[in-house]
Design a protein around this motif. Sequence first.
Motif, PDB file in Angstrom:
ATOM      1  N   ARG A 128       0.833  -1.209   0.000  1.00  0.00           N
ATOM      2  CA  ARG A 128       0.000   0.000   0.000  1.00  0.00           C
ATOM      3  C   ARG A 128       0.865   1.256   0.000  1.00  0.00           C
ATOM      4  O   ARG A 128       2.062   1.220   0.274  1.00  0.00           O
ATOM      5  N   ARG A 129       0.228   2.396  -0.287  1.00  0.00           N
ATOM      6  CA  ARG A 129       0.911   3.682  -0.255  1.00  0.00           C
ATOM      7  C   ARG A 129       0.464   4.468   0.993  1.00  0.00           C
ATOM      8  O   ARG A 129      -0.600   4.207   1.551  1.00  0.00           O
ATOM      9  N   PRO A 130       1.269   5.437   1.434  1.00  0.00           N
ATOM     10  CA  PRO A 130       0.972   6.146   2.681  1.00  0.00           C
ATOM     11  C   PRO A 130      -0.414   6.779   2.740  1.00  0.00           C
ATOM     12  O   PRO A 130      -1.011   6.860   3.816  1.00  0.00           O
ATOM     13  N   ALA A 131      -0.943   7.233   1.604  1.00  0.00           N
ATOM     14  CA  ALA A 131      -2.256   7.895   1.619  1.00  0.00           C
ATOM     15  C   ALA A 131      -3.355   6.953   2.086  1.00  0.00           C
ATOM     16  O   ALA A 131      -4.400   7.409   2.577  1.00  0.00           O
ATOM     17  N   GLY A 132      -3.155   5.650   1.936  1.00  0.00           N
ATOM     18  CA  GLY A 132      -4.169   4.688   2.340  1.00  0.00           C
ATOM     19  C   GLY A 132      -3.967   4.128   3.744  1.00  0.00           C
ATOM     20  O   GLY A 132      -4.651   3.167   4.121  1.00  0.00           O
ATOM     21  N   LEU A 133      -3.070   4.731   4.532  1.00  0.00           N
ATOM     22  CA  LEU A 133      -2.779   4.235   5.874  1.00  0.00           C
ATOM     23  C   LEU A 133      -3.386   5.144   6.930  1.00  0.00           C
ATOM     24  O   LEU A 133      -3.569   6.346   6.721  1.00  0.00           O
ATOM     25  N   SER A 134      -3.680   4.564   8.093  1.00  0.00           N
ATOM     26  CA  SER A 134      -4.106   5.366   9.237  1.00  0.00           C
ATOM     27  C   SER A 134      -2.881   6.059   9.839  1.00  0.00           C
ATOM     28  O   SER A 134      -1.726   5.738   9.499  1.00  0.00           O
ATOM     29  N   GLY A 135      -3.116   7.001  10.753  1.00  0.00           N
ATOM     30  CA  GLY A 135      -2.008   7.699  11.389  1.00  0.00           C
ATOM     31  C   GLY A 135      -1.088   6.764  12.148  1.00  0.00           C
ATOM     32  O   GLY A 135       0.142   6.876  12.079  1.00  0.00           O
ATOM     33  N   GLY A 136      -1.680   5.812  12.860  1.00  0.00           N
ATOM     34  CA  GLY A 136      -0.870   4.845  13.604  1.00  0.00           C
ATOM     35  C   GLY A 136      -0.065   3.940  12.693  1.00  0.00           C
ATOM     36  O   GLY A 136       1.088   3.604  12.996  1.00  0.00           O
ATOM     37  N   GLU A 137      -0.651   3.541  11.552  1.00  0.00           N
ATOM     38  CA  GLU A 137       0.077   2.697  10.589  1.00  0.00           C
ATOM     39  C   GLU A 137       1.244   3.462   9.974  1.00  0.00           C
ATOM     40  O   GLU A 137       2.333   2.918   9.796  1.00  0.00           O
ATOM     41  N   ARG A 138       1.021   4.743   9.666  1.00  0.00           N
ATOM     42  CA  ARG A 138       2.111   5.543   9.099  1.00  0.00           C
ATOM     43  C   ARG A 138       3.268   5.666  10.084  1.00  0.00           C
ATOM     44  O   ARG A 138       4.437   5.601   9.683  1.00  0.00           O
ATOM     45  N   GLN A 139       2.962   5.841  11.367  1.00  0.00           N
ATOM     46  CA  GLN A 139       4.029   5.961  12.347  1.00  0.00           C
ATOM     47  C   GLN A 139       4.794   4.655  12.499  1.00  0.00           C
ATOM     48  O   GLN A 139       6.009   4.655  12.682  1.00  0.00           O
ATOM     49  N   ARG A 140       4.102   3.516  12.413  1.00  0.00           N
ATOM     50  CA  ARG A 140       4.812   2.237  12.488  1.00  0.00           C
ATOM     51  C   ARG A 140       5.740   2.044  11.293  1.00  0.00           C
ATOM     52  O   ARG A 140       6.844   1.513  11.422  1.00  0.00           O
ATOM     53  N   VAL A 141       5.290   2.493  10.125  1.00  0.00           N
ATOM     54  CA  VAL A 141       6.147   2.407   8.942  1.00  0.00           C
ATOM     55  C   VAL A 141       7.355   3.324   9.115  1.00  0.00           C
ATOM     56  O   VAL A 141       8.491   2.951   8.774  1.00  0.00           O
ATOM     57  N   ALA A 142       7.150   4.520   9.647  1.00  0.00           N
ATOM     58  CA  ALA A 142       8.265   5.446   9.869  1.00  0.00           C
ATOM     59  C   ALA A 142       9.279   4.855  10.848  1.00  0.00           C
ATOM     60  O   ALA A 142      10.493   5.006  10.664  1.00  0.00           O
ATOM     61  N   ILE A 143       8.795   4.185  11.881  1.00  0.00           N
ATOM     62  CA  ILE A 143       9.690   3.531  12.834  1.00  0.00           C
ATOM     63  C   ILE A 143      10.469   2.417  12.139  1.00  0.00           C
ATOM     64  O   ILE A 143      11.677   2.267  12.326  1.00  0.00           O
ATOM     65  N   GLY A 144       9.762   1.635  11.304  1.00  0.00           N
ATOM     66  CA  GLY A 144      10.426   0.558  10.578  1.00  0.00           C
ATOM     67  C   GLY A 144      11.504   1.079   9.650  1.00  0.00           C
ATOM     68  O   GLY A 144      12.596   0.494   9.543  1.00  0.00           O
ATOM     69  N   ARG A 145      11.232   2.172   8.964  1.00  0.00           N
ATOM     70  CA  ARG A 145      12.232   2.749   8.062  1.00  0.00           C
ATOM     71  C   ARG A 145      13.474   3.185   8.844  1.00  0.00           C
ATOM     72  O   ARG A 145      14.610   2.967   8.404  1.00  0.00           O
ATOM     73  N   ALA A 146      13.251   3.787  10.011  1.00  0.00           N
ATOM     74  CA  ALA A 146      14.384   4.208  10.842  1.00  0.00           C
ATOM     75  C   ALA A 146      15.197   2.998  11.315  1.00  0.00           C
ATOM     76  O   ALA A 146      16.437   3.029  11.322  1.00  0.00           O
ATOM     77  N   LEU A 147      14.523   1.922  11.678  1.00  0.00           N
ATOM     78  CA  LEU A 147      15.226   0.729  12.149  1.00  0.00           C
ATOM     79  C   LEU A 147      16.071   0.096  11.048  1.00  0.00           C
ATOM     80  O   LEU A 147      17.173  -0.404  11.292  1.00  0.00           O
ATOM     81  N   LEU A 148      15.558   0.113   9.818  1.00  0.00           N
ATOM     82  CA  LEU A 148      16.275  -0.515   8.708  1.00  0.00           C
ATOM     83  C   LEU A 148      17.483   0.300   8.240  1.00  0.00           C
ATOM     84  O   LEU A 148      18.259  -0.170   7.418  1.00  0.00           O
ATOM     85  N   SER A 149      17.644   1.505   8.780  1.00  0.00           N
ATOM     86  CA  SER A 149      18.839   2.288   8.456  1.00  0.00           C
ATOM     87  C   SER A 149      20.036   1.847   9.284  1.00  0.00           C
ATOM     88  O   SER A 149      21.128   2.411   9.131  1.00  0.00           O
ATOM     89  N   GLY A 150      19.851   0.849  10.160  1.00  0.00           N
ATOM     90  CA  GLY A 150      20.945   0.335  10.974  1.00  0.00           C
ATOM     91  C   GLY A 150      21.454   1.322  12.003  1.00  0.00           C
ATOM     92  O   GLY A 150      22.669   1.500  12.137  1.00  0.00           O
ATOM     93  N   PRO A 151      20.558   1.987  12.759  1.00  0.00           N
ATOM     94  CA  PRO A 151      21.015   3.041  13.675  1.00  0.00           C
ATOM     95  C   PRO A 151      21.663   2.472  14.938  1.00  0.00           C
ATOM     96  O   PRO A 151      21.402   1.333  15.332  1.00  0.00           O
ATOM     97  N   GLN A 152      22.505   3.290  15.566  1.00  0.00           N
ATOM     98  CA  GLN A 152      23.025   2.967  16.886  1.00  0.00           C
ATOM     99  C   GLN A 152      22.069   3.460  17.976  1.00  0.00           C
ATOM    100  O   GLN A 152      22.138   3.003  19.107  1.00  0.00           O
ATOM    101  N   MET A 153      21.221   4.409  17.630  1.00  0.00           N
ATOM    102  CA  MET A 153      20.211   4.920  18.557  1.00  0.00           C
ATOM    103  C   MET A 153      19.021   5.407  17.752  1.00  0.00           C
ATOM    104  O   MET A 153      19.172   5.880  16.622  1.00  0.00           O
ATOM    105  N   LEU A 154      17.837   5.270  18.341  1.00  0.00           N
ATOM    106  CA  LEU A 154      16.598   5.740  17.722  1.00  0.00           C
ATOM    107  C   LEU A 154      16.140   7.005  18.453  1.00  0.00           C
ATOM    108  O   LEU A 154      16.095   7.032  19.683  1.00  0.00           O
ATOM    109  N   ILE A 155      15.832   8.050  17.692  1.00  0.00           N
ATOM    110  CA  ILE A 155      15.306   9.294  18.257  1.00  0.00           C
ATOM    111  C   ILE A 155      13.872   9.455  17.786  1.00  0.00           C
ATOM    112  O   ILE A 155      13.611   9.531  16.581  1.00  0.00           O
ATOM    113  N   LEU A 156      12.947   9.494  18.733  1.00  0.00           N
ATOM    114  CA  LEU A 156      11.526   9.634  18.415  1.00  0.00           C
ATOM    115  C   LEU A 156      11.047  10.973  18.967  1.00  0.00           C
ATOM    116  O   LEU A 156      10.968  11.175  20.177  1.00  0.00           O
ATOM    117  N   ASP A 157      10.726  11.897  18.055  1.00  0.00           N
ATOM    118  CA  ASP A 157      10.335  13.251  18.438  1.00  0.00           C
ATOM    119  C   ASP A 157       8.814  13.388  18.403  1.00  0.00           C
ATOM    120  O   ASP A 157       8.222  13.528  17.342  1.00  0.00           O
TER     121      ASP A 157
END
Length: 357
Positions: A128-157
């Motif tokens: 699916r594309r972001p326009a078809g997602l709920s707000g909570g689903e979009r945030q989970r995708v954003a978290i997943g994208r951050a995790l897949l960048s291989g970070p040493q720390m996650l910053i959630l603002d």
Amino acid sequence: MTLSVHLQHHFPGLNLDMAFEAPQGVTALFGRSGSGKTTLAHAIAGLFHPDQARITLSGRLLTDTKAHLNLPPHQRRLGLVFQDGRLFPHLTVAQNLTYGQRFAQGSAPRPGLDAIARLLDITPLLARRPAGLSGGERQRVAIGRALLSGPQMLILDEPLSALDQARKHDILPYLERLRDESHLPMLYISHALDEVARLANTLILVDQGQIRAAGPLETLLADPDLAPALGLRQAGAVVTARITAHHADGLTEALLPGAGPILLPRLAAPIGASVRLRIAAQDVILSRDRPEGLSALNILPTTVTRLRRGDGPGGMVQLQLGESLILCRLTARSAAALTLEPGMPCFAILKSLSVSA
């Protein structure tokens, strides 16, 4: 893994002067809007250049203004999640997720797309594309994208501030799962104390550009002197208990270390599991003697440890509850009528509890 921050910056009407260390686990930056939390997060991420700063992550220098060193954001190995998600609207969920992988550094093994999608329960959304997602689903995708960048720390603002209460309740369990299963250090920025109490191990209280207090979450939330800065209506302690039984009448029994059993609404967690309980100061009633004939199920022996008189008609009482400390908000008249003083035994009647398994 430790994040160390020393930062100074002048804005018209606000001077930032902050220094703290964030240990392993979830560190929450908590404060009112406009206190400097997001500016601080942006400086850590390399999105804002302060007047003076020295920022290190596990000894690796990210910013040192004296040495004229300021790594660009993509070299800092920090996964960023903003309150609006900031997904690419023209890409599918899967493409948004894999976009983060291009910034992953090093050869150390890390979870792949399928593992992250399962962790955040977004596998059915991949096409699916972001326009078809709920707000909570979009945030989970954003978290997943951050995790897949291989970070040493996650910053959630403020990751939940744009969501309604129902969506917040939907996504908080995923953040708890991320905390418990990924063991990735997180810096969580919020002005919602209920979110902070559920997620964080360490609390940093930001007030008008200054660090008012920093330390273990359970210690600071039970400090009556910090209650006004945290917000009197939100003030309350966090304690940890272990589930010992599930009863047929729909209640769960848990053991508070040193204090005895406590009854809660039925929890899905198994016997033996630890649960984090939030006890709001305004939901605690005190009695000099053990009361009889009440509908309240949780009446626990405590000892008065500290009293704080407020500027108005109210105040805060700190209580020793077994091995933990809790707060009770009451009027000065009630404190006088009970003749409360440190060392006095009394009974705490708990009207309600907020539970995070």
